[in-house]
Design a protein around this motif. Structure first.
Motif: not given
Length: 290
Positions: A12-19, A139-142
Motif C-alpha cells: 500500500t501507499q503507507n508501506d515502504c516495502y513488502t517482503l 524478515a525479523q526486523k521492523s
C-alpha cells in the motif's frame, strides 16, 4: 487482453516495502510485471528458468536479481526445481527514494543501480553469499531499522562487483540517461526510426557531428558501437512483437529494420541465447490473458 499478467501487489501507499519469505516446490506464478521494484533471492533453485524482459537463462543454485519497475519477469520449473526451494522476495515503491534525494552525491550509486534495474540486474555469487544472511534476517526486523537496513542492502548491491544487466535496453519504456543531450538525441532518433534504414551518416547529421567523431563519441559514452546500439533497439522491439503478436518471424524481422533473415536470426541468438522461434516458445506456455 494482455500477454503479460499485470500483478497488483499487496504493497500500500503507507508501506515502504513488502517482503515474502517462503519455501516451495514449484514455480507456478505466470510471467508478470508490476510498478514496484523487486529484489528476488532464490536458494536451491538450480535448473529453474528465469525470464527478465527479453532475456532467458537457466539459474544456478543461488540467485539474486533486481527487477525494475514494469519489467516483465518470472521463474519457471524447466529442469528444476524438483526439491524444496527457499525464496525471499522484496518489493518496494518506485518513489521510496525521492528524485531529489537520489541526485545527492551519497545516493549516486543507488540511483545508477535503480536506473540499470530497468533492464534487470543479476548479482554475482560472491555478492549473494555475503548478503544472504542480511536478506534472511530482514524478515525479523521492523519499523525504521528495517527501512535503514533495506537502504543499506541496496547500497551494498550498488557497489558490488560483477553485476550483469539482462534485458535489451528498449524492452522497457523508461528513458535512457547518458548525461549527454547528443546521445539522447541519437537514441531518440533510433527509437523513432528503428524500422527504417539508418546509417552512421544519418545519425551524425542529427547530432551535428562528423561521422568519425560521433562513432568514437557513442562508443565512449555507451560502451557500444552505433550498430550494436541500433541492433539492441531493434531486438527489443522484435522481442516484444514475438511475445505480443502472431506475426511470422520473417514479418517481425522486416518490421524491426532487419532486411536479412539469417543476420536477424544470428544476432538474436547471440544476444538471447536462443532463436526467435525458441524465444516465442519460451513465452507461449506461460502466457496469461486477463
Amino acid at each position: 487482453m494482455s500477454a503479460i499478467y499485470r500483478e497488483i501487489t499487496p504493497l500500500t501507499q503507507n508501506d515502504c516495502y513488502t517482503l515474502f519469505s517462503r519455501v516451495k516446490k514449484d514455480f507456478d506464478f505466470p510471467l508478470h510485471s508490476h510498478e514496484e521494484f523487486e529484489l528476488n533471492f532464490i536458494a536451491n533453485g538450480a535448473g529453474t528458468k528465469r525470464i527478465i524482459g527479453d532475456h532467458t537463462d537457466v539459474i544456478e543454485d543461488l540467485e539474486l536479481v533486481l527487477v525494475g519497475s514494469n519489467l516483465p519477469h518470472g521463474w519457471f520449473n524447466h529442469q528444476g526445481p524438483g526439491q524444496e526451494v527457499y525464496e525471499v522476495t522484496i518489493q518496494f515503491h518506485r518513489d521510496l527514494f525521492d528524485e531529489k534525494l537520489l541526485r545527492r552525491n551519497q545516493l549516486s550509486f543507488i540511483r545508477v543501480l535503480l536506473e540499470r534495474s530497468a533492464k534487470g540486474i543479476a548479482f554475482s555469487r560472491e555478492t549473494i553469499e555475503s548478503l544472504r544472511p542480511r536478506l534472511e534476517a530482514l524478515a525479523q526486523k521492523s519499523g525504521f531499522d528495517s527501512v535503514l537496513e533495506l537502504m543499506s542492502i541496496l547500497h551494498d548491491l550498488s557497489i558490488s562487483r560483477n553485476m550483469r544487466t539482462l534485458s535489451n535496453a528498449s524492452f522497457t519504456n523508461d528513458p535512457l540517461n547518458f548525461n549527454s543531450r547528443r546521445i539522447e538525441k541519437a537514441f531518440e532518433f533510433m527509437q523513432a526510426n528503428y524500422d527504417k534504414d539508418i546509417s552512421l551518416a544519418d545519425l551524425s547529421k542529427v547530432v551535428n557531428m562528423p561521422e568519425v567523431s560521433f562513432s568514437r563519441f557513442i562508443k565512449k559514452r555507451t560502451g557500444k558501437t552505433f550498430i550494436d546500439s541500433l541492433n539492441e533497439i531493434r531486438l527489443g522491439h522484435a522481442s516484444r512483437l514475438l511475445i505480443d503478436t502472431t506475426h511470422t518471424i520473417t514479418e517481425i524481422s522486416y518490421k524491426c529494420g532487419f532486411n536479412n533473415m539469417s543476420y536477424f536470426n544470428r544476432i538474436f541468438r547471440r544476444k538471447n541465447g536462443c532463436t526467435p522461434r525458441e524465444f516465442r516458445q519460451n513465452y507461449s506456455g506461460i502466457r496469461v490473458f486477463v
